[in-house]
Design a protein around this motif. Structure first.
Motif, PDB file in Angstrom:
ATOM      1  N   LEU A 166       0.837  -1.201   0.000  1.00  0.00           N
ATOM      2  CA  LEU A 166       0.000   0.000   0.000  1.00  0.00           C
ATOM      3  C   LEU A 166       0.870   1.247   0.000  1.00  0.00           C
ATOM      4  O   LEU A 166       0.585   2.218  -0.719  1.00  0.00           O
ATOM      5  CB  LEU A 166      -0.928  -0.001   1.210  1.00  0.00           C
ATOM      6  CG  LEU A 166      -1.848   1.214   1.357  1.00  0.00           C
ATOM      7  CD1 LEU A 166      -2.767   1.376   0.153  1.00  0.00           C
ATOM      8  CD2 LEU A 166      -2.666   1.104   2.645  1.00  0.00           C
ATOM      9  N   GLY A 167       1.943   1.241   0.773  1.00  0.00           N
ATOM     10  CA  GLY A 167       2.865   2.379   0.780  1.00  0.00           C
ATOM     11  C   GLY A 167       3.479   2.622  -0.583  1.00  0.00           C
ATOM     12  O   GLY A 167       3.571   3.770  -1.048  1.00  0.00           O
ATOM     13  N   GLN A 168       3.873   1.553  -1.265  1.00  0.00           N
ATOM     14  CA  GLN A 168       4.439   1.687  -2.608  1.00  0.00           C
ATOM     15  C   GLN A 168       3.416   2.254  -3.584  1.00  0.00           C
ATOM     16  O   GLN A 168       3.733   3.116  -4.414  1.00  0.00           O
ATOM     17  CB  GLN A 168       4.936   0.326  -3.092  1.00  0.00           C
ATOM     18  CG  GLN A 168       6.151  -0.191  -2.340  1.00  0.00           C
ATOM     19  CD  GLN A 168       6.492  -1.627  -2.681  1.00  0.00           C
ATOM     20  OE1 GLN A 168       5.636  -2.404  -3.117  1.00  0.00           O
ATOM     21  NE2 GLN A 168       7.747  -2.011  -2.479  1.00  0.00           N
ATOM     22  N   ALA A 169       2.177   1.769  -3.479  1.00  0.00           N
ATOM     23  CA  ALA A 169       1.124   2.244  -4.382  1.00  0.00           C
ATOM     24  C   ALA A 169       0.811   3.716  -4.148  1.00  0.00           C
ATOM     25  O   ALA A 169       0.640   4.492  -5.101  1.00  0.00           O
ATOM     26  CB  ALA A 169      -0.137   1.389  -4.206  1.00  0.00           C
ATOM     27  N   VAL A 170       0.723   4.124  -2.881  1.00  0.00           N
ATOM     28  CA  VAL A 170       0.451   5.534  -2.577  1.00  0.00           C
ATOM     29  C   VAL A 170       1.589   6.416  -3.073  1.00  0.00           C
ATOM     30  O   VAL A 170       1.363   7.481  -3.660  1.00  0.00           O
ATOM     31  CB  VAL A 170       0.210   5.722  -1.061  1.00  0.00           C
ATOM     32  CG1 VAL A 170       0.240   7.202  -0.682  1.00  0.00           C
ATOM     33  CG2 VAL A 170      -1.122   5.100  -0.660  1.00  0.00           C
ATOM     34  N   ALA A 171       2.831   5.975  -2.866  1.00  0.00           N
ATOM     35  CA  ALA A 171       3.980   6.757  -3.342  1.00  0.00           C
ATOM     36  C   ALA A 171       3.930   6.945  -4.852  1.00  0.00           C
ATOM     37  O   ALA A 171       4.203   8.047  -5.362  1.00  0.00           O
ATOM     38  CB  ALA A 171       5.290   6.071  -2.929  1.00  0.00           C
ATOM     39  N   GLN A 172       3.584   5.895  -5.579  1.00  0.00           N
ATOM     40  CA  GLN A 172       3.471   5.997  -7.042  1.00  0.00           C
ATOM     41  C   GLN A 172       2.345   6.942  -7.432  1.00  0.00           C
ATOM     42  O   GLN A 172       2.501   7.781  -8.327  1.00  0.00           O
ATOM     43  CB  GLN A 172       3.232   4.619  -7.663  1.00  0.00           C
ATOM     44  CG  GLN A 172       4.457   3.739  -7.725  1.00  0.00           C
ATOM     45  CD  GLN A 172       4.201   2.459  -8.513  1.00  0.00           C
ATOM     46  OE1 GLN A 172       3.331   2.406  -9.384  1.00  0.00           O
ATOM     47  NE2 GLN A 172       4.938   1.418  -8.200  1.00  0.00           N
ATOM     48  N   ALA A 173       1.205   6.810  -6.771  1.00  0.00           N
ATOM     49  CA  ALA A 173       0.041   7.618  -7.134  1.00  0.00           C
ATOM     50  C   ALA A 173       0.238   9.092  -6.810  1.00  0.00           C
ATOM     51  O   ALA A 173      -0.237   9.966  -7.538  1.00  0.00           O
ATOM     52  CB  ALA A 173      -1.199   7.076  -6.423  1.00  0.00           C
ATOM     53  N   VAL A 174       0.940   9.395  -5.728  1.00  0.00           N
ATOM     54  CA  VAL A 174       1.213  10.791  -5.352  1.00  0.00           C
ATOM     55  C   VAL A 174       2.130  11.455  -6.371  1.00  0.00           C
ATOM     56  O   VAL A 174       2.002  12.643  -6.669  1.00  0.00           O
ATOM     57  CB  VAL A 174       1.831  10.855  -3.932  1.00  0.00           C
ATOM     58  CG1 VAL A 174       2.456  12.213  -3.670  1.00  0.00           C
ATOM     59  CG2 VAL A 174       0.771  10.561  -2.890  1.00  0.00           C
ATOM     60  N   LEU A 178       0.911  19.238  -3.510  1.00  0.00           N
ATOM     61  CA  LEU A 178       0.410  18.441  -2.400  1.00  0.00           C
ATOM     62  C   LEU A 178       0.286  19.298  -1.134  1.00  0.00           C
ATOM     63  O   LEU A 178       1.141  20.130  -0.852  1.00  0.00           O
ATOM     64  CB  LEU A 178       1.399  17.300  -2.144  1.00  0.00           C
ATOM     65  CG  LEU A 178       0.869  15.991  -1.555  1.00  0.00           C
ATOM     66  CD1 LEU A 178      -0.126  15.344  -2.507  1.00  0.00           C
ATOM     67  CD2 LEU A 178       2.031  15.051  -1.271  1.00  0.00           C
ATOM     68  N   THR A 179      -0.762  19.111  -0.373  1.00  0.00           N
ATOM     69  CA  THR A 179      -0.871  19.786   0.918  1.00  0.00           C
ATOM     70  C   THR A 179       0.286  19.358   1.826  1.00  0.00           C
ATOM     71  O   THR A 179       0.784  20.144   2.623  1.00  0.00           O
ATOM     72  CB  THR A 179      -2.220  19.473   1.585  1.00  0.00           C
ATOM     73  OG1 THR A 179      -3.269  19.988   0.744  1.00  0.00           O
ATOM     74  CG2 THR A 179      -2.332  20.114   2.961  1.00  0.00           C
ATOM     75  N   ILE A 231       0.608  13.116   9.808  1.00  0.00           N
ATOM     76  CA  ILE A 231       1.415  12.567   8.718  1.00  0.00           C
ATOM     77  C   ILE A 231       2.088  13.687   7.944  1.00  0.00           C
ATOM     78  O   ILE A 231       1.539  14.784   7.802  1.00  0.00           O
ATOM     79  CB  ILE A 231       0.543  11.691   7.779  1.00  0.00           C
ATOM     80  CG1 ILE A 231       1.387  10.919   6.776  1.00  0.00           C
ATOM     81  CG2 ILE A 231      -0.515  12.533   7.071  1.00  0.00           C
ATOM     82  CD1 ILE A 231       0.593   9.851   6.026  1.00  0.00           C
ATOM     83  N   ASP A 232       3.291  13.406   7.446  1.00  0.00           N
ATOM     84  CA  ASP A 232       4.053  14.349   6.635  1.00  0.00           C
ATOM     85  C   ASP A 232       4.663  13.582   5.464  1.00  0.00           C
ATOM     86  O   ASP A 232       5.443  12.659   5.670  1.00  0.00           O
ATOM     87  CB  ASP A 232       5.156  15.002   7.481  1.00  0.00           C
ATOM     88  CG  ASP A 232       6.090  15.915   6.681  1.00  0.00           C
ATOM     89  OD1 ASP A 232       5.761  16.255   5.531  1.00  0.00           O
ATOM     90  OD2 ASP A 232       7.151  16.280   7.239  1.00  0.00           O
ATOM     91  N   PHE A 233       4.312  13.980   4.250  1.00  0.00           N
ATOM     92  CA  PHE A 233       4.903  13.383   3.045  1.00  0.00           C
ATOM     93  C   PHE A 233       6.275  14.007   2.805  1.00  0.00           C
ATOM     94  O   PHE A 233       6.523  14.658   1.811  1.00  0.00           O
ATOM     95  CB  PHE A 233       3.976  13.584   1.838  1.00  0.00           C
ATOM     96  CG  PHE A 233       2.937  12.508   1.708  1.00  0.00           C
ATOM     97  CD1 PHE A 233       3.142  11.445   0.856  1.00  0.00           C
ATOM     98  CD2 PHE A 233       1.775  12.559   2.448  1.00  0.00           C
ATOM     99  CE1 PHE A 233       2.185  10.434   0.741  1.00  0.00           C
ATOM    100  CE2 PHE A 233       0.816  11.565   2.348  1.00  0.00           C
ATOM    101  CZ  PHE A 233       1.028  10.490   1.492  1.00  0.00           C
ATOM    102  N   ALA A 291      -3.479  15.256   3.822  1.00  0.00           N
ATOM    103  CA  ALA A 291      -2.115  15.427   3.318  1.00  0.00           C
ATOM    104  C   ALA A 291      -2.029  15.265   1.806  1.00  0.00           C
ATOM    105  O   ALA A 291      -1.224  15.932   1.144  1.00  0.00           O
ATOM    106  CB  ALA A 291      -1.184  14.435   4.003  1.00  0.00           C
ATOM    107  N   MET A 292      -2.844  14.376   1.246  1.00  0.00           N
ATOM    108  CA  MET A 292      -2.771  14.087  -0.189  1.00  0.00           C
ATOM    109  C   MET A 292      -3.615  15.028  -1.039  1.00  0.00           C
ATOM    110  O   MET A 292      -3.544  14.994  -2.264  1.00  0.00           O
ATOM    111  CB  MET A 292      -3.191  12.641  -0.462  1.00  0.00           C
ATOM    112  CG  MET A 292      -2.251  11.626   0.137  1.00  0.00           C
ATOM    113  SD  MET A 292      -2.615   9.935  -0.386  1.00  0.00           S
ATOM    114  CE  MET A 292      -4.334   9.785   0.043  1.00  0.00           C
ATOM    115  N   THR A 293      -4.409  15.879  -0.397  1.00  0.00           N
ATOM    116  CA  THR A 293      -5.232  16.830  -1.136  1.00  0.00           C
ATOM    117  C   THR A 293      -4.344  17.831  -1.873  1.00  0.00           C
ATOM    118  O   THR A 293      -3.343  18.302  -1.330  1.00  0.00           O
ATOM    119  CB  THR A 293      -6.176  17.574  -0.167  1.00  0.00           C
ATOM    120  OG1 THR A 293      -7.067  16.623   0.417  1.00  0.00           O
ATOM    121  CG2 THR A 293      -6.970  18.652  -0.895  1.00  0.00           C
TER     122      THR A 293
END
Length: 198
Positions: A77-85, A91-92, A110-112, A180-182
């Protein structure tokens, strides 16, 4: 209208076979099959409260225990979110949430940042919730943090029921992730860092 941010990641090891698809601009629809009922329930909280469309299919060595399955779902899931971001422009970046459920209350921040780290303070009142070992909550979020490249602070501030404790954590994580992803319309195309990179 921005292009939807999506990704699909397949992870196959001798212990697990996992496929995760995410749509970060979804409506909270989920299709979840991990073989661990309570874990599916928690992943559904992430989808619903994060407004992320989430499709997760996992086959793991549950005859041993749930450790490899839960940890590897977090990794994938972390890999998928990183790719999608993607490049994180607009990014907020930061997100936070407090979520109660009856007597339980949890906070997730959370902090990206691109610097992975999990800082978790949770004293579960029971070792098991159904077939889910509460220790695996840490393993899931550590896998996610390491592979999404996020700094993640998780605190259960109060709670006497382990189900409630876990549910407030996963719901708060979904809400913080959503924030955070908004995409910030005031800084589209801009990396949210004075360094110019994340």
């Amino acid at each position: 209208m921005t292009t939807q941010r999506t990704a699909t990641v397949q992870r196959d090891t001798k212990e697990t076979q996992i496929r995760v698809s995410v749509n970060l601009d979804g409506t909270g629809v989920s299709k979840l099959e991990t073989g661990i009922g309570f874990f599916d329930h928690m992943l559904d909280q992430i989808a619903r409260h994060g407004l992320i469309d989430l499709d997760i299919h996992a086959v793991g060595d549950l005859h041993i225990d749930g450790h490899h399955t839960v940890e590897d779902v977090g990794i994938t899931l972390g890999q998928a979110v990183a790719q999608a971001v993607g490049d994180k422009k607009g990014l907020t970046r930061y997100g936070h949430a407090y979520v109660p459920l009856d007597e339980a209350l949890s906070r997730v921040v959370i902090d990206f940042s691109g610097r992975p780290g999990l800082f978790m303070d949770v004293d579960f009142k029971s070792g098991m919730i159904g077939a889910f070992d509460t220790q695996l909550t840490f393993e899931f979020f550590q896998g996610f943090s390491n592979h999404a490249g996020v700094s993640l602070h998780i605190d259960n501030l109060k709670g006497h029921n382990a189900h409630h404790q876990a549910e407030t954590i996963f719901k708060a994580f979904g809400r913080a992730l959503r924030m955070a992803m908004t995409l910030d319309p005031r800084s589209l195309g801009v990396i949210p860092s004075t360094k110019g990179s994340l």
